[in-house]
Design an enzyme around this catalytic site. Sequence first.
Site, short mmCIF file in Angstrom:
data_model
loop_
_atom_site.label_atom_id
_atom_site.label_comp_id
_atom_site.label_asym_id
_atom_site.label_seq_id
_atom_site.Cartn_x
_atom_site.Cartn_y
_atom_site.Cartn_z
N ASP A 326 0.85 -1.17 0.00
CA ASP A 326 0.00 0.00 0.00
C ASP A 326 0.90 1.24 0.00
OD1 ASP A 326 -2.43 1.52 0.32
OD2 ASP A 326 -1.81 1.85 2.38
N ASP A 522 -1.63 -0.73 6.10
CA ASP A 522 -1.78 -0.20 7.46
C ASP A 522 -3.19 0.26 7.78
OD1 ASP A 522 -1.89 2.14 5.94
OD2 ASP A 522 -0.97 3.33 7.51
N ASP A 526 -7.12 -1.97 3.97
CA ASP A 526 -6.16 -2.98 3.53
C ASP A 526 -6.45 -4.36 4.12
OD1 ASP A 526 -4.61 -1.06 2.13
OD2 ASP A 526 -3.66 -0.47 4.00
#
Length: 779
Positions: A326, A522, A526
């Site tokens: 990410d 995080d 996600d």
Amino acid sequence: MDDSTSPTLTGRLRRLTGAVLSLRWEPVLLAVTAGALTAGGIARLVGADGLADLLWALGTVSAVIPAVGWVVAALRHGRAGVDLIAVLALGGTLAVGEYLAGALIALMLATGRTLEAAAQRRASHDLRALLEHAPRSARRRTDAGVDTVALAEVGVGDLLVVGPGEVVPVDGRVESDAAVLDESVLTGEPLQVERPRGETVRSGVVNAGGAFELRATATEQDSTYAGIVRLARQAGAESAPVVRLADRYAAWFLPLSLVVAALAWLISGSAVRAVAVLVVATPCPLLLAAPVAIVSGLSRASRLGVVIRDGGALENLGRARTLLLDKTGTLTGGRPRVLDVTAAPGGKPAEVLRLAASLDQYSPHVLAHAIVDTARERKLELSVPADVGEEPGRGASGTVEGHRVYIGRLDASDLKPAWARAVDNRALLDGAAVAWLTVDGQPAGAVLLRDPVRPDAPRTLRHLRAAGIERLLMLTGDRAEPAQEVATVLGLDDVRAGLSPAGKVAVVRAERERAVTVMVGDGVNDAPALAAADIGVAMGARGSTASSEAADIVLTSDRVDRLADAVSIAVRARRIAVQSALGGMLMSLAAMGVAAFGLLPPAAGALLQEGIDVAVILNALRALRVDRSARPALTPTAEALIHRFAAEHDDLQDVLEAVRDAADQLSEDPGPKALAAVEETHRLLTERLLPHEYAEEHQLYPALAPALGGPEATATMSRAHAEIERLSRRIATHLRLAHADGGLTPGQLDDLRSSLYGLNTVLRLHFTQEEENYFSLAP
């Protein structure tokens, strides 16, 4: 018993049975087998041979019973693991009366199972935080007023009221003038967004402004957030169970052992020989060495702030070849930082930042925090504002030092001067947000903010490739332009932008078809992707609880470079486990050959197997040692210097801005004001920047050289210092010429402007390289 009671009783019995079966018997079995072996040894020493045999037999039986259960469970899943040989060996020792050998094998089996249980305890992926974040009710507006109703009662077309700080309950359309939202739960992006009337809003986002009205366009079950929860559950259910390293090797070692034992019995006619073969064939290197190496790897990782939830995750991480990351909070800091400060003609960037920070001291906005933090880092003296007010989604206003000051958005209809249009263009090019400063109603400057790339990210990605990761991809809900810029800087293989949680899951599933895949994130958004990957890694220091619970690995410190450490540890631990297992099995094969010829009785074979176990365990414990090649070892002095010069970099940002601002003034009007700006810049260079560069060259670089392999490692940075000094002297020479001639001559302008812009570029690149290569080494 009536029929109504029967199902209840049956349910209780099932729960009781499940609770009993869920108890961990490995430590109990270890204590029983160790006690039986020790007590039997004492009995033998005092001459009670019969009691010794009885105690050893009891120890053997205590291991046979659970081992049979493990074998049956493995066979139900279509695999015959290492425990089958242990069961045959235990049964064989009982059959031929070799009770000491049986007790020794029982102890080895219990020890291996206990170590493996410690290495492979897996936390639940129940995604509790996702469920806790989900709203349970909504406030619905009716003719009679506003009523609180269960979320399941909300229908399409209902008019809802969302208060400040509340979670948007269902997908809908804004009915008020505007809504200011924190969408980081879904996109991972930390910046707040404004949604005008008529624009759609997804459930799960947080109202960061005032109350607004929402027209529901979906029910609870059809809304975005409910879909995220379902995705996470489905993805978690898809995760394949980890195959034990020991079982993979047992696939060929098991049949080979049985063939050798059968041949020894058939040729010699002695069952004792067959039992002796099975005793030395008991795969203790698999039962012990692999778990010891894996547990050692887990222990080593935990010391670095990497929590790996089970041995299977460590094994899988050691085999991973694809890494998906990410962007926000993983590759970038997750918090906006001041990129640049621009002042209106005649103003100073430092004064713009000081006034903006003075007003923003009382604002809770994420951009306001970044502006205030930067001003304090640069040691600017902030004033106390008065009459402060804030319009959510717009900005803050107040009185600072007798002037009416505003910081925030400018209306699109406002006519902007040329310098302000240039700021807009730069914000577009850099993917930055702009906070405009007006003083007494006139635009006075602008602060550009952006979520920067983590200083440790480039080094981390290089180490990941060195550790065996072949494919690096970035997944983000952000726009394509800033995502592509980050990917280019970091040298990623691919970037997928504008992804929803479902889109991230789809990419993870596609990548899993090619190789063992790791996903790093995080945010709550996600969590489904983390659960769908072979290994999910959560940034736990500032990440969401949902991402941590959906992950197999959690980085407890806010340092992405720990991920590279974790991969290196996993690769090394798995390699050592394989070495130990294969080495031990080769020694066991040699002992099997000796036993097949009748040269090794079962008890002696068990003792020999213990010697093999000691050898492979000692080798497996090497996984506890620090791999110095993964991370340079810094002295305390070097770490202190890194922290000192990193802080100085923050303090020197205004010098870099002054260099570029002087060049800009030369381009606009090369008169006395521009000359004064160049003189002020030269003063800053002489008094602050050049002493900093000199101290780095003569203090920091020599302290780092031993850890980096010698002075050649810093040679490129030293060359940059020389170029910075050369350009500074060139600017000083131009100033001497200007003073001699009574001002800047036309022939000087191009070279002086080029020197200033060149110095600004070199300084920014040099600072970035130092932060990436050196400052990221210190925790």
